[in-house]
Design an enzyme around this catalytic site. Sequence first.
Site, PDB file in Angstrom:
ATOM      1  N   ARG A   1     -29.333 -10.900 -28.049  1.00 38.11           N
ATOM      2  CA  ARG A   1     -30.235 -10.641 -26.922  1.00 38.11           C
ATOM      3  C   ARG A   1     -30.761  -9.217 -26.977  1.00 38.11           C
ATOM      4  O   ARG A   1     -29.997  -8.283 -27.154  1.00 38.11           O
ATOM      5  CB  ARG A   1     -29.500 -10.877 -25.600  1.00 38.11           C
ATOM      6  CG  ARG A   1     -29.006 -12.302 -25.513  1.00 38.11           C
ATOM      7  CD  ARG A   1     -28.459 -12.654 -24.149  1.00 38.11           C
ATOM      8  NE  ARG A   1     -27.995 -14.043 -24.183  1.00 38.11           N
ATOM      9  CZ  ARG A   1     -27.459 -14.679 -23.145  1.00 38.11           C
ATOM     10  NH1 ARG A   1     -27.330 -14.046 -21.996  1.00 38.11           N
ATOM     11  NH2 ARG A   1     -27.073 -15.930 -23.261  1.00 38.11           N
TER      12      ARG A   1
ATOM     13  N   ARG B   1     -22.582  -5.342 -21.558  1.00 38.84           N
ATOM     14  CA  ARG B   1     -23.826  -5.976 -21.997  1.00 38.84           C
ATOM     15  C   ARG B   1     -24.109  -5.579 -23.437  1.00 38.84           C
ATOM     16  O   ARG B   1     -24.260  -4.410 -23.741  1.00 38.84           O
ATOM     17  CB  ARG B   1     -24.981  -5.552 -21.085  1.00 38.84           C
ATOM     18  CG  ARG B   1     -26.315  -6.143 -21.502  1.00 38.84           C
ATOM     19  CD  ARG B   1     -27.312  -6.097 -20.392  1.00 38.84           C
ATOM     20  NE  ARG B   1     -26.959  -7.039 -19.334  1.00 38.84           N
ATOM     21  CZ  ARG B   1     -27.253  -6.869 -18.053  1.00 38.84           C
ATOM     22  NH1 ARG B   1     -27.892  -5.795 -17.664  1.00 38.84           N
ATOM     23  NH2 ARG B   1     -26.915  -7.779 -17.178  1.00 38.84           N
TER      24      ARG B   1
ATOM     25  N   GLU C   1     -19.693 -11.418 -14.787  1.00 36.55           N
ATOM     26  CA  GLU C   1     -20.091 -12.801 -15.041  1.00 36.55           C
ATOM     27  C   GLU C   1     -19.624 -13.203 -16.439  1.00 36.55           C
ATOM     28  O   GLU C   1     -20.022 -12.604 -17.437  1.00 36.55           O
ATOM     29  CB  GLU C   1     -21.620 -12.915 -14.945  1.00 36.55           C
ATOM     30  CG  GLU C   1     -22.116 -14.319 -15.243  1.00 36.55           C
ATOM     31  CD  GLU C   1     -23.632 -14.359 -15.425  1.00 36.55           C
ATOM     32  OE1 GLU C   1     -24.333 -13.504 -14.843  1.00 36.55           O
ATOM     33  OE2 GLU C   1     -24.101 -15.246 -16.157  1.00 36.55           O
TER      34      GLU C   1
ATOM     35  N   SER D   1     -21.963 -19.136 -16.944  1.00 44.12           N
ATOM     36  CA  SER D   1     -23.025 -19.616 -16.089  1.00 44.12           C
ATOM     37  C   SER D   1     -23.151 -21.100 -16.391  1.00 44.12           C
ATOM     38  O   SER D   1     -23.320 -21.478 -17.540  1.00 44.12           O
ATOM     39  CB  SER D   1     -24.307 -18.861 -16.454  1.00 44.12           C
ATOM     40  OG  SER D   1     -25.279 -19.058 -15.474  1.00 44.12           O
TER      41      SER D   1
ATOM     42  N   ARG E   1     -17.031  -9.993 -21.931  1.00 42.71           N
ATOM     43  CA  ARG E   1     -16.544  -9.644 -20.596  1.00 42.71           C
ATOM     44  C   ARG E   1     -15.152 -10.230 -20.346  1.00 42.71           C
ATOM     45  O   ARG E   1     -14.380  -9.684 -19.563  1.00 42.71           O
ATOM     46  CB  ARG E   1     -17.533 -10.119 -19.538  1.00 42.71           C
ATOM     47  CG  ARG E   1     -18.857  -9.364 -19.664  1.00 42.71           C
ATOM     48  CD  ARG E   1     -19.866  -9.834 -18.664  1.00 42.71           C
ATOM     49  NE  ARG E   1     -21.186  -9.283 -18.976  1.00 42.71           N
ATOM     50  CZ  ARG E   1     -22.305  -9.860 -18.592  1.00 42.71           C
ATOM     51  NH1 ARG E   1     -22.280 -10.985 -17.890  1.00 42.71           N
ATOM     52  NH2 ARG E   1     -23.470  -9.298 -18.891  1.00 42.71           N
TER      53      ARG E   1
END
Length: 422
Positions: free
Chosen positions: A264, A279, A351, A354, A391
């Site tokens: 990403r 991130r 997070e 998802s 994470r």
Amino acid sequence: MIEIQRLRTQTDQIIKALAKKDIDPAPLVEQAIAYDTERRSLQTTLQNQRASLNDLSRQIGQALKEKDSLRADTLRQQTQALKDSIQQLEKQLQEVEAKLEEVLIRLPNPPHDSVPEGRSAAENVVVFQSERPLLSAEGRLPHWEIAEKRGLIDFARGAKVSGSGFPFYVGDGAKLQRALIQFFLDEAEKAGYLEMEPPFLVNTDTAFGTGQLPDKDAQMYYVPLDELYLIPTAEVPLTNYYRDEILEEAQLPIKLCGYSPCFRREAGSYGKDVRGLNRLHQFDKVEIVQIVQPERSYEVLEAMREYVQGLVDKLELAYRTVLLCGGDMSFASAKTYDVEAWSPAQQRWLEVSSVSNFETFQSYRMKLRYRKGKSTELVHTLNGSALALPRIVAALLETHQMPDGRIRVPAVLQPYLQKAYL
RNA sequence: GGAGAGAUGCCGGAGUGGUCGAACGGGCCUGACUUGAAAUCAGGUAGCCUGCGUUGAGUAGGCUCGGGGGUUCGAAUCCCUCUCUCUCCGCCA
């Protein structure tokens, strides 16, 4: 992408639902319907003229068969005007279709009725929280410090070799990655998911199918020479596996899982939120995907959510689950749960998964249907992270940190790592 | 990277300009025969879009023989282009 037929017949409900995503949908919807009306009228005229031309062609064939070349020539003369007109109509139709597509592509998936209103993450609804205590930061190093200190992750050299957001995992750090991946895959297999190792680069049709294009193209790394995108998640290749196919109902539900690195660009991210493992530009993830009958998709969404929660729990981490409000959901999703793990040193939720139901948003783009009786119907697609590693590692390093600085390995990972402490 | 061959319906496989959406075989579905099954016989067996009808009863038309474009009154059939597969050479983990 919303089905145009649905947009035509359920206009008001769709506008109402779309408003939850914090946009003003009415102008776009009206435009789409106007283009659709124009499109259908053009198509009808065009089809009638094509039918006439086909008829003339048949007559010419018949005349030639009967050696009546005079009649054939007369008929032939009648075709030119029709051909010209058809050509022009085709051009007009193409233009209108392109305009319609352009508008449809800009419409996000309407949220499900059960999705709460709201504009930002602040209005998400906590639907579950584990009973584990939320540990304090006292006496705990943040994961980026403890990881460097124990030689598990090397951020600096990663930055030298590739750039920020591309860490090296070293020694036991690397082994922890491998252990987590294998643990997640083993669990998924036990839950009935078929393991796949997907391609890590995909073409434009694939990126379009799951909704990364055209909306999120700035998020993906792109290889122009070969016109390929590096996948931002295994969802992309996995969900596209059956693109453009008609499945038998007996094949459903299809349950796939796969490990992949995820790439990403995260352009514009900065600050403390991106520190350490929070991130990254490249990270590892195991993804689960389901392809199901529409009437079952919401019960499947709950099952997937519970499955994901179970994984976090087995790693002995405190976590909670939030139901995203309309304004915080992704473009393509109809309903999303985020599962968040507690980061003691940062005193915040991270997070780690998802889980989303896309209903027909992806299957319409992918033309992925199943045979239902005499006709076919679009399937519903769902996916979830199970789980994203960085994470989880962050929460693990902070939660299971011992006073002497060692990291306790959760029981479920010990068989994979062959150690109790890192 | 170079040379050649190919891509047709659920599968195999015909079809080189005129009712071809597509022969033939297999599979599958329905029906007949049978106590049941097998065998046999008959029929059926793609998707998308649009109109009318229905609200998943149909019916008329259009489009689709790997994708896109072209030639022609008319293309699965001819031409161009792209993608993919196979064979040989080169290179390579």
